[in-house]
Motif scaffolding. Sequence first.
Motif, PDB file in Angstrom:
ATOM      1  N   ARG A 147      -0.703  25.004  -1.440  1.00 19.26           N
ATOM      2  CA  ARG A 147       0.061  26.000  -1.216  1.00 19.26           C
ATOM      3  C   ARG A 147      -0.247  26.928   0.116  1.00 19.26           C
ATOM      4  O   ARG A 147       0.302  27.517   0.413  1.00 19.26           O
ATOM      5  N   SER A 148      -1.567  26.709   0.511  1.00 18.12           N
ATOM      6  CA  SER A 148      -2.107  27.081   1.637  1.00 18.12           C
ATOM      7  C   SER A 148      -1.938  26.348   2.918  1.00 18.12           C
ATOM      8  O   SER A 148      -2.566  26.638   3.952  1.00 18.12           O
ATOM      9  N   GLY A 149      -1.287  25.242   2.585  1.00 19.02           N
ATOM     10  CA  GLY A 149      -0.946  24.216   3.641  1.00 19.02           C
ATOM     11  C   GLY A 149      -1.948  22.868   4.067  1.00 19.02           C
ATOM     12  O   GLY A 149      -1.905  22.263   5.033  1.00 19.02           O
ATOM     13  N   GLU A 150      -2.952  22.974   3.318  1.00 17.75           N
ATOM     14  CA  GLU A 150      -4.027  21.786   3.331  1.00 17.75           C
ATOM     15  C   GLU A 150      -3.666  20.530   2.906  1.00 17.75           C
ATOM     16  O   GLU A 150      -2.932  20.534   1.763  1.00 17.75           O
ATOM     17  N   ILE A 151      -3.893  19.514   3.624  1.00 16.39           N
ATOM     18  CA  ILE A 151      -3.409  18.067   3.337  1.00 16.39           C
ATOM     19  C   ILE A 151      -4.458  17.255   2.780  1.00 16.39           C
ATOM     20  O   ILE A 151      -5.606  17.353   3.110  1.00 16.39           O
ATOM     21  N   ALA A 152      -4.543  16.685   1.586  1.00 13.10           N
ATOM     22  CA  ALA A 152      -5.435  15.656   1.054  1.00 13.10           C
ATOM     23  C   ALA A 152      -4.456  14.349   0.767  1.00 13.10           C
ATOM     24  O   ALA A 152      -3.308  14.352   0.723  1.00 13.10           O
ATOM     25  N   HIS A 153      -5.321  13.427   0.710  1.00 18.10           N
ATOM     26  CA  HIS A 153      -4.810  12.031   0.447  1.00 18.10           C
ATOM     27  C   HIS A 153      -5.398  11.241  -0.233  1.00 18.10           C
ATOM     28  O   HIS A 153      -6.832  11.311  -0.506  1.00 18.10           O
ATOM     29  N   ARG A 154      -4.872  10.267  -1.049  1.00 21.15           N
ATOM     30  CA  ARG A 154      -5.460   8.780  -1.402  1.00 21.15           C
ATOM     31  C   ARG A 154      -5.141   7.729  -0.962  1.00 21.15           C
ATOM     32  O   ARG A 154      -3.774   7.604  -0.328  1.00 21.15           O
ATOM     33  N   GLN A 155      -5.749   6.575  -0.760  1.00 20.75           N
ATOM     34  CA  GLN A 155      -5.292   5.478   0.084  1.00 20.75           C
ATOM     35  C   GLN A 155      -3.942   4.862  -0.706  1.00 20.75           C
ATOM     36  O   GLN A 155      -3.343   4.030   0.217  1.00 20.75           O
ATOM     37  N   LEU A 209       0.726  -1.101   0.002  1.00 21.01           N
ATOM     38  CA  LEU A 209      -0.051   0.186  -0.107  1.00 21.01           C
ATOM     39  C   LEU A 209       0.867   1.203  -0.086  1.00 21.01           C
ATOM     40  O   LEU A 209       1.768   1.490   0.685  1.00 21.01           O
ATOM     41  N   HIS A 210       0.662   2.118  -0.890  1.00 20.85           N
ATOM     42  CA  HIS A 210       1.525   3.361  -0.928  1.00 20.85           C
ATOM     43  C   HIS A 210       0.406   4.556  -0.888  1.00 20.85           C
ATOM     44  O   HIS A 210       0.201   5.229  -2.041  1.00 20.85           O
ATOM     45  N   GLN A 211       0.126   4.770   0.255  1.00 21.94           N
ATOM     46  CA  GLN A 211      -0.716   6.124   0.564  1.00 21.94           C
ATOM     47  C   GLN A 211       0.032   7.291  -0.033  1.00 21.94           C
ATOM     48  O   GLN A 211       1.292   7.462   0.085  1.00 21.94           O
ATOM     49  N   THR A 212      -0.776   8.267  -0.572  1.00 21.92           N
ATOM     50  CA  THR A 212      -0.322   9.258  -1.280  1.00 21.92           C
ATOM     51  C   THR A 212      -0.952  10.533  -0.651  1.00 21.92           C
ATOM     52  O   THR A 212      -2.241  10.657  -0.886  1.00 21.92           O
ATOM     53  N   PHE A 213      -0.130  11.405  -0.479  1.00 23.16           N
ATOM     54  CA  PHE A 213      -0.570  12.656   0.311  1.00 23.16           C
ATOM     55  C   PHE A 213      -0.251  13.866  -0.537  1.00 23.16           C
ATOM     56  O   PHE A 213       0.956  13.908  -1.189  1.00 23.16           O
ATOM     57  N   VAL A 214      -0.920  14.893  -0.596  1.00 22.56           N
ATOM     58  CA  VAL A 214      -0.658  16.309  -1.249  1.00 22.56           C
ATOM     59  C   VAL A 214      -0.422  17.471  -0.243  1.00 22.56           C
ATOM     60  O   VAL A 214      -1.547  17.234   0.729  1.00 22.56           O
ATOM     61  N   ARG A 215       0.244  18.291  -0.303  1.00 20.25           N
ATOM     62  CA  ARG A 215       0.051  19.802   0.422  1.00 20.25           C
ATOM     63  C   ARG A 215      -0.311  20.922  -0.425  1.00 20.25           C
ATOM     64  O   ARG A 215       0.641  20.866  -1.488  1.00 20.25           O
TER      65      ARG A 215
END
Length: 396
Positions: free
Chosen positions: A285-293, A277-283
């Motif tokens: 430019r305003s610092g908010e975090i989102a992800h996909r499993q 499993l390679h959980q993938t996160f993004v940030r």
Amino acid sequence: MSLSTLPLGYCTNVHPGQTVAEVLQGLQNFTIPARRQLGSRIAAGLWLPATVIGELEQAPELLPSLQQVLREGELVCYSLNAFPFGNFHGTRVKENVYLPDWAHPDRLRYTARCANVLSELMPEGVEGSISTVPLGFKGFPQPVDFIDRCIGQLLELARQLDELHDETGRIIRLAIEPEPCCLLETTPETLAFFDRLYASAEQRSLLDEARRHLGLCYDVCHQAVEFEDIPGTIRQFSQADVRINKVHITCAIHVEAPLENRSAMEALQAYVEPRYLHQTFVRSRSGEIAHRQDLTRELLESPPVEFREAEAWRVHFHVPVHREELGPLQTTRQELKGALAAVAGLDYAPHLEVETYTWGVLPGEEQPSLEQGVVNELAATQGLLQQIGRDQPSAP
């Protein structure tokens, strides 16, 4: 304030090992040759799945063989990885690695049995550690009393570990390992859980046992994927008196400015693979975090807007810890350096273990042999630890 002076650990979950014979084969074919090439002692952070623990219980005469191979190979063992219960090298592992969870009796039984084996392998005068799952996986349904059931089993383990200490003189500490998309993933979640754990322990007159035997495995890759302030979170755990019993020395994939970095995004395609499993996160430019499993081709080919316009991507893919770059991709080695410097400032010394289990699925035709890859990681890490040690202020 100093880093552990024990031999640097190397986790053997990189090798298949469903039987005692396979564990011995991995030590003889890879770990011992790597130690010889490195020219210094190392610790084997053994992964012993439930099948191996069961075999050792059914045939206790096999344990001396394991002790002998460690001794003749000039290896020590003070830590086990009891996170993967089953086959960690199957065709598809993914979210199944979190089963059984800490609400299931099998997880308690397995971990307690691992502690019994470790007590026979540890050198005299050395404490032991066992890393384990972060309770369970958020993607699975859990009953409303799930956390309470986990706490009950963890406190029972603490009680058993205390009994083991009374019987053998060996201190063994559990190291719960937060991980992206699990019930314990962020530092605030983990701190809140330990508050709840300790409160329950106090009610059951087990607070001393809980504090002595239950703590964390701080996996640097995992917290870097979350875009956490690594040195800051280590200080938070210290201030909250939550003990870090083991540090996994690990790096994740980092992609800066993906919108303008087409070569890196194309290179990331090669890291889509079916086993882990390679959980993938993004940030943003305003610092908010989102992800996909998981890292998938669909995510790379048709990313949602928050991924497409992100400031940076990070992927839970354990990559060689001595590498700053992988072609056009970057790694979180800078975060690793910051983590180890922060760990050096603690008033105790957690176990240190390199845990790059993905050598078998790393893309590229120019990868070194597994033995050489492990040697490269260990040599670079030893050099980094020595540099951090030199940079530490001297005691007054």
